[in-house]
Design a protein around this motif. Structure first.
Motif, PDB file in Angstrom:
ATOM      1  N   ILE A 316       0.830  -1.212   0.000  1.00 14.18           N
ATOM      2  CA  ILE A 316       0.000   0.000   0.000  1.00 14.18           C
ATOM      3  C   ILE A 316       0.861   1.257   0.000  1.00 14.18           C
ATOM      4  O   ILE A 316       0.568   2.238  -0.690  1.00 14.18           O
ATOM      5  CB  ILE A 316      -0.968  -0.030   1.196  1.00 14.18           C
ATOM      6  N   SER A 317       1.935   1.236   0.768  1.00 17.30           N
ATOM      7  CA  SER A 317       2.791   2.422   0.839  1.00 17.30           C
ATOM      8  C   SER A 317       3.585   2.649  -0.438  1.00 17.30           C
ATOM      9  O   SER A 317       4.132   3.744  -0.646  1.00 17.30           O
ATOM     10  CB  SER A 317       3.752   2.307   2.029  1.00 17.30           C
ATOM     11  N   ALA A 318       3.627   1.641  -1.321  1.00 15.98           N
ATOM     12  CA  ALA A 318       4.436   1.739  -2.538  1.00 15.98           C
ATOM     13  C   ALA A 318       3.671   2.258  -3.750  1.00 15.98           C
ATOM     14  O   ALA A 318       4.277   2.531  -4.790  1.00 15.98           O
ATOM     15  CB  ALA A 318       5.046   0.370  -2.866  1.00 15.98           C
ATOM     16  N   VAL A 319       2.356   2.407  -3.647  1.00 16.43           N
ATOM     17  CA  VAL A 319       1.615   2.892  -4.820  1.00 16.43           C
ATOM     18  C   VAL A 319       1.944   4.363  -5.076  1.00 16.43           C
ATOM     19  O   VAL A 319       2.245   5.121  -4.158  1.00 16.43           O
ATOM     20  CB  VAL A 319       0.093   2.701  -4.651  1.00 16.43           C
ATOM     21  N   LYS A 320       1.903   4.754  -6.338  1.00 10.33           N
ATOM     22  CA  LYS A 320       2.229   6.129  -6.746  1.00 10.33           C
ATOM     23  C   LYS A 320       1.001   6.891  -7.255  1.00 10.33           C
ATOM     24  O   LYS A 320       0.787   8.046  -6.906  1.00 10.33           O
ATOM     25  CB  LYS A 320       3.288   6.100  -7.855  1.00 10.33           C
ATOM     26  N   LEU A 321       0.216   6.240  -8.089  1.00 13.04           N
ATOM     27  CA  LEU A 321      -0.977   6.861  -8.668  1.00 13.04           C
ATOM     28  C   LEU A 321      -2.200   6.663  -7.779  1.00 13.04           C
ATOM     29  O   LEU A 321      -2.978   7.592  -7.546  1.00 13.04           O
ATOM     30  CB  LEU A 321      -1.242   6.270 -10.057  1.00 13.04           C
ATOM     31  N   ILE A 322      -2.365   5.469  -7.291  1.00 12.35           N
ATOM     32  CA  ILE A 322      -3.515   5.110  -6.456  1.00 12.35           C
ATOM     33  C   ILE A 322      -3.376   5.779  -5.093  1.00 12.35           C
ATOM     34  O   ILE A 322      -2.281   5.883  -4.543  1.00 12.35           O
ATOM     35  CB  ILE A 322      -3.600   3.578  -6.310  1.00 12.35           C
ATOM     36  N   THR A 323      -4.502   6.218  -4.524  1.00 14.16           N
ATOM     37  CA  THR A 323      -4.488   6.917  -3.239  1.00 14.16           C
ATOM     38  C   THR A 323      -4.700   5.940  -2.089  1.00 14.16           C
ATOM     39  O   THR A 323      -5.724   5.242  -2.057  1.00 14.16           O
ATOM     40  CB  THR A 323      -5.595   7.988  -3.189  1.00 14.16           C
ATOM     41  N   PRO A 324      -3.767   5.874  -1.122  1.00 14.54           N
ATOM     42  CA  PRO A 324      -4.000   5.061   0.083  1.00 14.54           C
ATOM     43  C   PRO A 324      -4.984   5.793   0.999  1.00 14.54           C
ATOM     44  O   PRO A 324      -4.633   6.798   1.618  1.00 14.54           O
ATOM     45  CB  PRO A 324      -2.612   4.952   0.720  1.00 14.54           C
ATOM     46  N   LEU A 334      -8.841   4.042  -4.832  1.00 17.49           N
ATOM     47  CA  LEU A 334      -8.395   4.061  -3.440  1.00 17.49           C
ATOM     48  C   LEU A 334      -7.983   2.665  -3.014  1.00 17.49           C
ATOM     49  O   LEU A 334      -8.608   1.672  -3.402  1.00 17.49           O
ATOM     50  CB  LEU A 334      -9.525   4.560  -2.521  1.00 17.49           C
ATOM     51  N   ILE A 335      -6.946   2.593  -2.184  1.00 20.13           N
ATOM     52  CA  ILE A 335      -6.457   1.312  -1.682  1.00 20.13           C
ATOM     53  C   ILE A 335      -6.291   1.412  -0.177  1.00 20.13           C
ATOM     54  O   ILE A 335      -5.886   2.452   0.343  1.00 20.13           O
ATOM     55  CB  ILE A 335      -5.120   0.924  -2.374  1.00 20.13           C
ATOM     56  N   GLN A 336      -6.639   0.348   0.543  1.00 20.62           N
ATOM     57  CA  GLN A 336      -6.510   0.400   1.999  1.00 20.62           C
ATOM     58  C   GLN A 336      -6.394  -1.004   2.592  1.00 20.62           C
ATOM     59  O   GLN A 336      -6.676  -2.007   1.929  1.00 20.62           O
ATOM     60  CB  GLN A 336      -7.677   1.159   2.631  1.00 20.62           C
ATOM     61  N   HIS A 337      -6.004  -1.046   3.869  1.00 17.89           N
ATOM     62  CA  HIS A 337      -5.782  -2.286   4.611  1.00 17.89           C
ATOM     63  C   HIS A 337      -6.922  -2.439   5.618  1.00 17.89           C
ATOM     64  O   HIS A 337      -6.888  -1.837   6.697  1.00 17.89           O
ATOM     65  CB  HIS A 337      -4.425  -2.217   5.328  1.00 17.89           C
ATOM     66  N   PRO A 338      -7.948  -3.233   5.312  1.00 20.63           N
ATOM     67  CA  PRO A 338      -9.129  -3.307   6.171  1.00 20.63           C
ATOM     68  C   PRO A 338      -8.843  -3.707   7.616  1.00 20.63           C
ATOM     69  O   PRO A 338      -9.457  -3.163   8.541  1.00 20.63           O
ATOM     70  CB  PRO A 338      -9.997  -4.358   5.470  1.00 20.63           C
ATOM     71  N   ASP A 372      -2.712   2.379 -16.639  1.00 16.93           N
ATOM     72  CA  ASP A 372      -2.025   3.167 -15.616  1.00 16.93           C
ATOM     73  C   ASP A 372      -2.217   2.550 -14.233  1.00 16.93           C
ATOM     74  O   ASP A 372      -1.274   2.472 -13.429  1.00 16.93           O
ATOM     75  CB  ASP A 372      -2.545   4.605 -15.614  1.00 16.93           C
ATOM     76  N   LEU A 373      -3.424   2.095 -13.952  1.00 17.14           N
ATOM     77  CA  LEU A 373      -3.687   1.464 -12.657  1.00 17.14           C
ATOM     78  C   LEU A 373      -2.920   0.156 -12.530  1.00 17.14           C
ATOM     79  O   LEU A 373      -2.335  -0.138 -11.473  1.00 17.14           O
ATOM     80  CB  LEU A 373      -5.185   1.207 -12.497  1.00 17.14           C
ATOM     81  N   TRP A 374      -2.911  -0.623 -13.598  1.00 20.68           N
ATOM     82  CA  TRP A 374      -2.207  -1.904 -13.535  1.00 20.68           C
ATOM     83  C   TRP A 374      -0.701  -1.707 -13.341  1.00 20.68           C
ATOM     84  O   TRP A 374      -0.078  -2.406 -12.538  1.00 20.68           O
ATOM     85  CB  TRP A 374      -2.456  -2.738 -14.792  1.00 20.68           C
ATOM     86  N   ASN A 375      -0.131  -0.765 -14.055  1.00 23.37           N
ATOM     87  CA  ASN A 375       1.306  -0.512 -13.897  1.00 23.37           C
ATOM     88  C   ASN A 375       1.646  -0.111 -12.462  1.00 23.37           C
ATOM     89  O   ASN A 375       2.673  -0.526 -11.915  1.00 23.37           O
ATOM     90  CB  ASN A 375       1.761   0.573 -14.871  1.00 23.37           C
ATOM     91  N   ASP A 376       0.765   0.693 -11.841  1.00 25.66           N
ATOM     92  CA  ASP A 376       1.008   1.102 -10.460  1.00 25.66           C
ATOM     93  C   ASP A 376       0.895  -0.079  -9.505  1.00 25.66           C
ATOM     94  O   ASP A 376       1.729  -0.257  -8.607  1.00 25.66           O
ATOM     95  CB  ASP A 376       0.010   2.197 -10.075  1.00 25.66           C
ATOM     96  N   LEU A 377      -0.134  -0.899  -9.677  1.00 23.13           N
ATOM     97  CA  LEU A 377      -0.285  -2.076  -8.824  1.00 23.13           C
ATOM     98  C   LEU A 377       0.876  -3.057  -9.010  1.00 23.13           C
ATOM     99  O   LEU A 377       1.414  -3.602  -8.032  1.00 23.13           O
ATOM    100  CB  LEU A 377      -1.607  -2.791  -9.149  1.00 23.13           C
ATOM    101  N   ASP A 378       1.272  -3.272 -10.244  1.00 23.75           N
ATOM    102  CA  ASP A 378       2.344  -4.231 -10.540  1.00 23.75           C
ATOM    103  C   ASP A 378       3.641  -3.820  -9.882  1.00 23.75           C
ATOM    104  O   ASP A 378       4.339  -4.626  -9.253  1.00 23.75           O
ATOM    105  CB  ASP A 378       2.498  -4.344 -12.061  1.00 23.75           C
ATOM    106  N   GLN A 379       4.014  -2.523  -9.990  1.00 21.08           N
ATOM    107  CA  GLN A 379       5.276  -2.079  -9.389  1.00 21.08           C
ATOM    108  C   GLN A 379       5.205  -2.131  -7.863  1.00 21.08           C
ATOM    109  O   GLN A 379       6.195  -2.459  -7.201  1.00 21.08           O
ATOM    110  CB  GLN A 379       5.665  -0.673  -9.881  1.00 21.08           C
ATOM    111  N   ALA A 380       4.018  -1.847  -7.284  1.00 20.29           N
ATOM    112  CA  ALA A 380       3.885  -1.897  -5.833  1.00 20.29           C
ATOM    113  C   ALA A 380       3.964  -3.342  -5.333  1.00 20.29           C
ATOM    114  O   ALA A 380       4.593  -3.618  -4.295  1.00 20.29           O
ATOM    115  CB  ALA A 380       2.564  -1.267  -5.417  1.00 20.29           C
ATOM    116  N   LEU A 381       3.341  -4.252  -6.053  1.00 21.71           N
ATOM    117  CA  LEU A 381       3.375  -5.665  -5.663  1.00 21.71           C
ATOM    118  C   LEU A 381       4.767  -6.265  -5.826  1.00 21.71           C
ATOM    119  O   LEU A 381       5.199  -7.085  -5.020  1.00 21.71           O
ATOM    120  CB  LEU A 381       2.358  -6.453  -6.489  1.00 21.71           C
TER     121      LEU A 381
END
Length: 386
Positions: A316-324, A334-338, A372-381
């Motif tokens: 979660i802390s590694a995303v760039k485009l997506i908002t935590p 938006l991305i979060q840790h339930p 764009d969303l996939w690239n952000d998720l892929d690099q964060a993962l």
């Protein structure tokens, strides 16, 4: 509006039938808190009507009793949910509280809650803050849990954040004469209309998809007029009213709701499919991926969750485009840790029982480009910078 129009057309025009008569194009915003009441004897009778949950014609008298701008939103949402009435509140939690208080006031102090539920709803019911007794159970155990004093069966489908689905028609059969309250926040009336499948009450955190832009807080209940009157009684005495500016924004949000939700759902389905193939993802939860699922939803929706093999907080802390951030349904993703945030108020053992563990991540998909969303998720993962 006349019913032959499609859902998308009705979303644009609902609650606007009188604009031509008024000579305006956009719905007006009435910010008054009080209204002239020159005939005290007549208004005294109307005060009693408002206090009993009715909505008489004429002056609203005081905005806690009736608010014209909010009423437009209520009318529009009721039409989209195929309900007789809708009652708006200051938040989704205020709306749920009013439902519980309304059945408790009628002598029904027992509530059945089908887990998993949104963390705030789970906490409200489990903490006994409204002096009600709650039984938590799985869908198949509802019939055996019903008592003479059971006033509500509360279910959320798809559930936040696990996306677990419940067959509403099958659950309605178990409920019998006990009203089934369905939290339809995640699906929205675009994808699912619970009243068509046996629900008596539909709840929304209007903050989410109905508003859709992350800038308005509100809640709403769609139901028959008899229950709506009880809810208005609760709203009058507890004061959980929706501000007229919020009512205006929510009404405006309904016009673009079908376009937003269907676009977001298409992107979410693509991301869910790609996540199932990612080496750092252990499991993906998304209604569109599940075989043999209930047919009550049009598509899988715009919310998904997934379990990761590495530390979820690091992803979660590694995303760039997506908002935590908490919340969902906004135009941005938006991305979060339930387990740490939205479900922190639920006991650890209950969280685990509902499938909300430390590896689970929730993603609310917005309107950005899917690549764009996939690239952000892929690099964060993957732990690699873009």
């Amino acid at each position: 509006m006349a019913m032959p129009y499609s859902f998308t057309t009705r979303a644009v025009h609902a609650g606007r039938d009188d604009l031509n008569e008024l000579g305006v194009h956009a719905p007006p915003i009435d910010l008054s808190t009080t209204y002239p009441a020159r005939d005290s004897h007549t208004e005294a009778a109307r005060i009693e009507q408002f206090a009993s949950g009715e909505q008489p014609d004429g002056s609203p008298i005081y905005s806690r009793l009736h608010q014209p701008t909010v009423a437009r939103f209520e009318e529009a949402l009721a039409e989209l949910e195929t309900a007789e009435s809708a009652v708006a509140f200051a938040s989704g939690m205020a709306a749920l509280s009013a439902c519980v208080l309304a059945v408790s006031a009628a002598g029904k102090s027992h509530v059945i809650a089908v887990r998993p539920l949104y963390g705030g709803s789970d906490h409200l019911l489990g903490a006994n803050l409204l002096n009600q007794e709650v039984t938590y159970c799985r869908p198949e155990a509802v019939a055996d849990s019903i008592r003479p004093d059971t006033g509500l069966v509360v279910v959320e489908t798809p559930a936040n954040p696990t996306l677990a689905e419940v067959d509403l028609e099958a659950l309605a059969q178990q409920c019998g004469s006990v009203p089934m309250l369905v939290d339809n926040t995640v699906a929205t009336p675009v994808l699912q209309q619970p009243l068509r499948h046996g629900a008596a009450i539909v709840l929304h955190s209007a903050t989410k998809f109905l508003g859709g832009h992350g800038d308005v807080l509100g809640g709403a209940v769609c139901c028959d007029e008899a229950f709506a009157r009880r809810l208005r009684q609760m709203r009058v005495v507890t004061g959980g009213v929706l501000h007229p500016m919020a009512g205006y924004l929510l009404h405006r949000g309904l016009a673009t709701l079908p376009v937003r939700v269907r676009t977001q759902a298409a992107t979410a389905a693509e991301l869910a499919t790609r996540l199932t193939q990612h080496s750092e993802v252990a499991q993906v939860a998304y209604p569109g991926l599940t075989a043999g699922r209930p047919k009550q939803m049009e598509t899988g929706g715009a919310l998904l969750s997934f379990r990761v093999r590495r530390d979820a907080a690091a992803v979660i802390s590694a995303v760039k485009l997506i908002t935590p951030a908490v919340s969902l349904g906004s135009i941005d993703t938006l991305i979060q840790h339930p387990a740490s945030l939205t479900h922190r108020v639920v006991g650890a053992s209950d969280r685990d029982d509902c499938g909300v563990d430390d590896r689970l991540i929730r993603l609310s998909v917005g309107l950005e480009d899917v690549e764009d969303l996939w690239n952000d998720l892929d690099q964060a993962l993957s732990g690699q910078e873009l």
